[in-house]
Design an enzyme around this catalytic site. Structure first.
Site, PDB file in Angstrom:
ATOM      1  N   ASP A  94      -1.205   8.854   3.710  1.00  0.00           N
ATOM      2  CA  ASP A  94      -1.287   7.591   4.441  1.00  0.00           C
ATOM      3  C   ASP A  94       0.179   7.139   4.571  1.00  0.00           C
ATOM      4  OD1 ASP A  94      -3.434   5.464   5.361  1.00  0.00           O
ATOM      5  OD2 ASP A  94      -1.899   4.278   4.376  1.00  0.00           O
ATOM      6  N   LYS A 131      -9.541   5.192  -1.724  1.00  0.00           N
ATOM      7  CA  LYS A 131      -8.152   4.999  -1.301  1.00  0.00           C
ATOM      8  C   LYS A 131      -7.312   4.815  -2.546  1.00  0.00           C
ATOM      9  CE  LYS A 131      -5.762   4.621   2.541  1.00  0.00           C
ATOM     10  NZ  LYS A 131      -6.079   5.129   3.893  1.00  0.00           N
TER      11      LYS A 131
HETATM   12  P1  NDP Z   1       3.780   6.747   8.185  1.00  0.00           P
HETATM   13  O1  NDP Z   1       4.307   6.425   6.859  1.00  0.00           O
HETATM   14  O2  NDP Z   1       3.944   8.123   8.729  1.00  0.00           O
HETATM   15  O3  NDP Z   1       4.355   5.728   9.265  1.00  0.00           O
HETATM   16  C1  NDP Z   1       4.173   4.351   9.137  1.00  0.00           C
HETATM   17  C2  NDP Z   1       4.931   3.639  10.239  1.00  0.00           C
HETATM   18  O4  NDP Z   1       4.594   2.260  10.236  1.00  0.00           O
HETATM   19  C3  NDP Z   1       6.441   3.700  10.054  1.00  0.00           C
HETATM   20  O5  NDP Z   1       7.058   3.647  11.308  1.00  0.00           O
HETATM   21  C4  NDP Z   1       6.703   2.432   9.242  1.00  0.00           C
HETATM   22  O6  NDP Z   1       8.018   1.945   9.344  1.00  0.00           O
HETATM   23  C5  NDP Z   1       5.744   1.467   9.880  1.00  0.00           C
HETATM   24  N1  NDP Z   1       5.345   0.456   8.880  1.00  0.00           N
HETATM   25  C6  NDP Z   1       4.745   0.666   7.697  1.00  0.00           C
HETATM   26  N2  NDP Z   1       4.556  -0.476   7.023  1.00  0.00           N
HETATM   27  C7  NDP Z   1       5.063  -1.423   7.805  1.00  0.00           C
HETATM   28  C8  NDP Z   1       5.175  -2.813   7.679  1.00  0.00           C
HETATM   29  N3  NDP Z   1       4.711  -3.462   6.590  1.00  0.00           N
HETATM   30  N4  NDP Z   1       5.729  -3.499   8.709  1.00  0.00           N
HETATM   31  C9  NDP Z   1       6.183  -2.841   9.814  1.00  0.00           C
HETATM   32  N5  NDP Z   1       6.123  -1.517   9.988  1.00  0.00           N
HETATM   33  C10 NDP Z   1       5.572  -0.832   9.012  1.00  0.00           C
HETATM   34  O7  NDP Z   1       2.226   6.352   8.116  1.00  0.00           O
HETATM   35  P2  NDP Z   1       1.031   6.794   9.092  1.00  0.00           P
HETATM   36  O8  NDP Z   1       1.524   7.009  10.474  1.00  0.00           O
HETATM   37  O9  NDP Z   1       0.286   7.857   8.418  1.00  0.00           O
HETATM   38  O10 NDP Z   1       0.116   5.473   9.035  1.00  0.00           O
HETATM   39  C11 NDP Z   1       0.186   4.426   9.994  1.00  0.00           C
HETATM   40  C12 NDP Z   1      -1.102   3.648   9.986  1.00  0.00           C
HETATM   41  O11 NDP Z   1      -2.193   4.512  10.328  1.00  0.00           O
HETATM   42  C13 NDP Z   1      -1.505   3.012   8.651  1.00  0.00           C
HETATM   43  O12 NDP Z   1      -2.202   1.811   8.906  1.00  0.00           O
HETATM   44  C14 NDP Z   1      -2.466   4.033   8.067  1.00  0.00           C
HETATM   45  O13 NDP Z   1      -3.337   3.449   7.128  1.00  0.00           O
HETATM   46  C15 NDP Z   1      -3.199   4.459   9.325  1.00  0.00           C
HETATM   47  N6  NDP Z   1      -3.899   5.747   9.279  1.00  0.00           N
HETATM   48  C16 NDP Z   1      -3.262   6.889   8.938  1.00  0.00           C
HETATM   49  C17 NDP Z   1      -3.943   8.097   8.964  1.00  0.00           C
HETATM   50  C18 NDP Z   1      -3.283   9.397   8.680  1.00  0.00           C
HETATM   51  O14 NDP Z   1      -3.934  10.421   8.793  1.00  0.00           O
HETATM   52  N7  NDP Z   1      -2.014   9.429   8.329  1.00  0.00           N
HETATM   53  C19 NDP Z   1      -5.368   8.156   9.288  1.00  0.00           C
HETATM   54  C20 NDP Z   1      -5.926   6.901   9.712  1.00  0.00           C
HETATM   55  C21 NDP Z   1      -5.213   5.748   9.676  1.00  0.00           C
HETATM   56  P3  NDP Z   1       9.061   2.169   8.117  1.00  0.00           P
HETATM   57  O15 NDP Z   1       9.434   3.619   8.204  1.00  0.00           O
HETATM   58  O16 NDP Z   1      10.190   1.251   8.391  1.00  0.00           O
HETATM   59  O17 NDP Z   1       8.316   1.826   6.856  1.00  0.00           O
HETATM   60  O1  2IT Z   2      -6.879   5.958   6.636  1.00  0.00           O
HETATM   61  C1  2IT Z   2      -7.205   7.159   6.720  1.00  0.00           C
HETATM   62  O2  2IT Z   2      -8.262   7.511   7.254  1.00  0.00           O
HETATM   63  C2  2IT Z   2      -6.273   8.157   6.178  1.00  0.00           C
HETATM   64  N1  2IT Z   2      -5.195   7.801   5.713  1.00  0.00           N
HETATM   65  C3  2IT Z   2      -6.669   9.613   6.146  1.00  0.00           C
HETATM   66  C4  2IT Z   2      -7.552   9.893   4.964  1.00  0.00           C
HETATM   67  C5  2IT Z   2      -7.863  11.334   4.733  1.00  0.00           C
HETATM   68  O3  2IT Z   2      -8.530  11.581   3.714  1.00  0.00           O
HETATM   69  O4  2IT Z   2      -7.489  12.213   5.507  1.00  0.00           O
END
Ligand code: NDP
Ligand code: 2IT
Length: 449
Positions: free
Chosen positions: A162, A122
């Protein structure tokens, strides 16, 4: 277990998110250590909590006013026992070593559960893309990659997106890598479709999470049809979680960002979701703007003086926390139970605090830990790597079919491992045990490294 926690607390002071992740896995795998004395003799726990390598670097860049800015860049190369390091990059002001180590640690077991050959890593930066121009984001990404490029590669370490890292950032990062190495390879996943990306990668985490929820419901002869769902976040994972819930006949009533949340009692339908996608992905606006367009919804501003998040205090059947770590505390967990929630499926990484998880396990609701339920994203990243290696691309139906099969397998793997250790229906124990066993066996096969 106490020894391991003391060890890391002494060695790595202040890394509370990392301790939290280690404690959860550590407790689940104690019976595995008891059953396999070799694991203790070989000090596998001590080895697995120590990253193989950590890279920390300066990222200087120039803002639009001509002012030099400096951020910190990180890559945690946690474990390469079953494949090249693999895991996302997070750009968010809260990023620090503790958060990235917890994410890298979780990633190791998650990637093992996908059955694909990926180790865990990461990275990211405390850079905040919010409010920055495209040019500023580009200059930052170029500077970030001008150091990271020497540590990664398609057979070494393959980053992805992420929080705060989506298609735009991956594009700028890839461009700089290609220029520096003079190589067009699959060094990043989550690329755009025209230059090596995989169909369904943007959808994969959200879709996968809902496929996992559907599998859990099926064990109780239920489906998502007519279920009321709470979803947090409004980014990549949340958007495609909502899309799939709607497709399967469920109703989503909430979405959030760090400023607040909306509650739409009538449900967020496909048209409203399209609006959210444009608002968040193109306009880069705030979720509060939802009520300017849909006045039937209510917006509540985030209030850090509260001891709970009101988003989790609505009548519902299912909850999909999909924003960030520790967004469900003990009180939120109790509120979910009070409101009739019978399923919690984690789209985010570690969104539930340990006290909340204990409530879910106590009440025997269907609870899916993120390392199982959000593994669809990295799984399709693995499929993107496979397509890049073959220099071809599979149609959307094929990728989606593979994603569905992978999620179904992970679900079964969790149940089987949980039963084997006398914890029937405990997906958390199952995911930790199955992921840990696979990684540890690979480490032992490869000798003392
Ligand atoms: P994005 O940046 O697309 O979206 C994140 C969302 O969460 C936004 O709405 C953001 O609001 C909100 N957010 C982020 N930080 C905070 C905080 N500290 N407090 C409140 N709201 C918050 O990210 P993803 O959708 O990709 O990721 C969301 C979650 O999913 C994370 O935990 C990530 O690690 C996990 N994840 C993502 C994967 C992927 O493929 N993208 C895979 C597996 C897990 P704002 O815009 O106001 O910051
Ligand atoms: O938390 C996660 O699994 C991710 N942000 C996706 C990682 C990836 O390599 O696609």
């Amino acid at each position: 277990m106490k020894d391991i926690l003391t060890l890391i607390k002494d060695r790595d002071p202040g890394e509370k998110e990392f301790y939290q992740a280690v404690e959860e896995v550590g407790e689940s795998v104690l019976p595995v250590l008891d059953r396999n004395p070799q694991y203790r003799q070989e000090a596998v726990l001590e080895r697995i909590v120590e990253p193989e390598r950590i890279i920390i670097f300066r990222v200087p860049w120039m803002d639009d006013q001509g002012q030099v800015q400096v951020n910190r860049g990180f890559r945690i190369q946690m474990n390469s026992a079953i494949g090249p390091y693999k895991g996302g990059l997070r750009f968010h002001p809260s990023v620090n070593l503790s958060i990235l180590k917890f994410l890298a640690f979780e990633q190791v077991f998650k990637n093992a559960l996908t059955t694909l050959a990926m180790g865990g890593g990461k990275g990211g930066s405390d850079f905040d893309p919010k409010g920055k121009s495209d040019n500023e984001v580009m200059r930052f990404c170029q500077s970030f990659m001008s150091e990271l490029f020497r540590h990664i590669g398609p057979n070494t370490d393959v980053p992805a997106g992420d929080i705060g890292v989506g298609a735009r950032e991956i594009g700028y990062l890839f461009g700089m890598y290609k220029k520096l190495r003079n190589e067009f390879t699959g060094v990043l996943t989550g690329k755009s479709l025209g230059w090596g990306g995989s169909l369904i990668r943007p959808e994969a985490t959200g879709y996968g999470s809902v496929y996992f929820a559907a599998e859990m419901l099926a064990t109780r002869n239920e489906t998502l049809e007519d279920k009321t769902c709470l979803v947090s976040g409004s980014g990549n994972v949340s958007q495609y979680t909502v899309e799939k819930i709607i497709e399967l006949g469920g109703k989503v009533v909430t979405l959030s960002d760090s400023s607040g949340y909306i509650y739409d009692e009538e449900g967020i339908d496909a048209g409203k979701l399209d609006f959210v996608k444009r608002l968040k992905n193109i306009k880069r606006g705030r979720i509060s703007e939802y009520i300017d367009k849909y006045s039937e919804a209510v917006y509540t501003e985030a209030d850090t003086s509260l001891d709970h998040n009101p988003l989790w205090d609505h009548k519902a059947d299912c909850a999909f926390p999909s924003a960030t770590e520790n967004e469900i505390n003990e009180k939120d967990g109790m509120n979910l139970m009070k409101n009739g929630v019978k399923l919690v499926c984690e789209g985010a990484n570690m969104p539930s605090a340990p006290e909340a998880i204990n409530i879910f396990l106590d009440k025997k609701i269907l609870y899916a830990p993120g390392k199982a339920s959000n593994a669809g994203g990295v799984a399709v990243s693995g499929l993107e790597m496979a397509q890049n290696s073959m220099r071809l691309s599979w149609p959307a139906e094929e990728v989606d079919q593979r994603l569905k099969m992978i999620m179904k397998n992970i679900h079964q793997t969790c149940l089987d491992a949980a039963s084997e250790y006398d914890k029937p229906g405990n997906y958390m124990a199952g995911a930790n045990i199955a992921g840990f066993t696979k990684v540890v066996n690979a480490m032992l096969d490869q000798g003392l490294l």
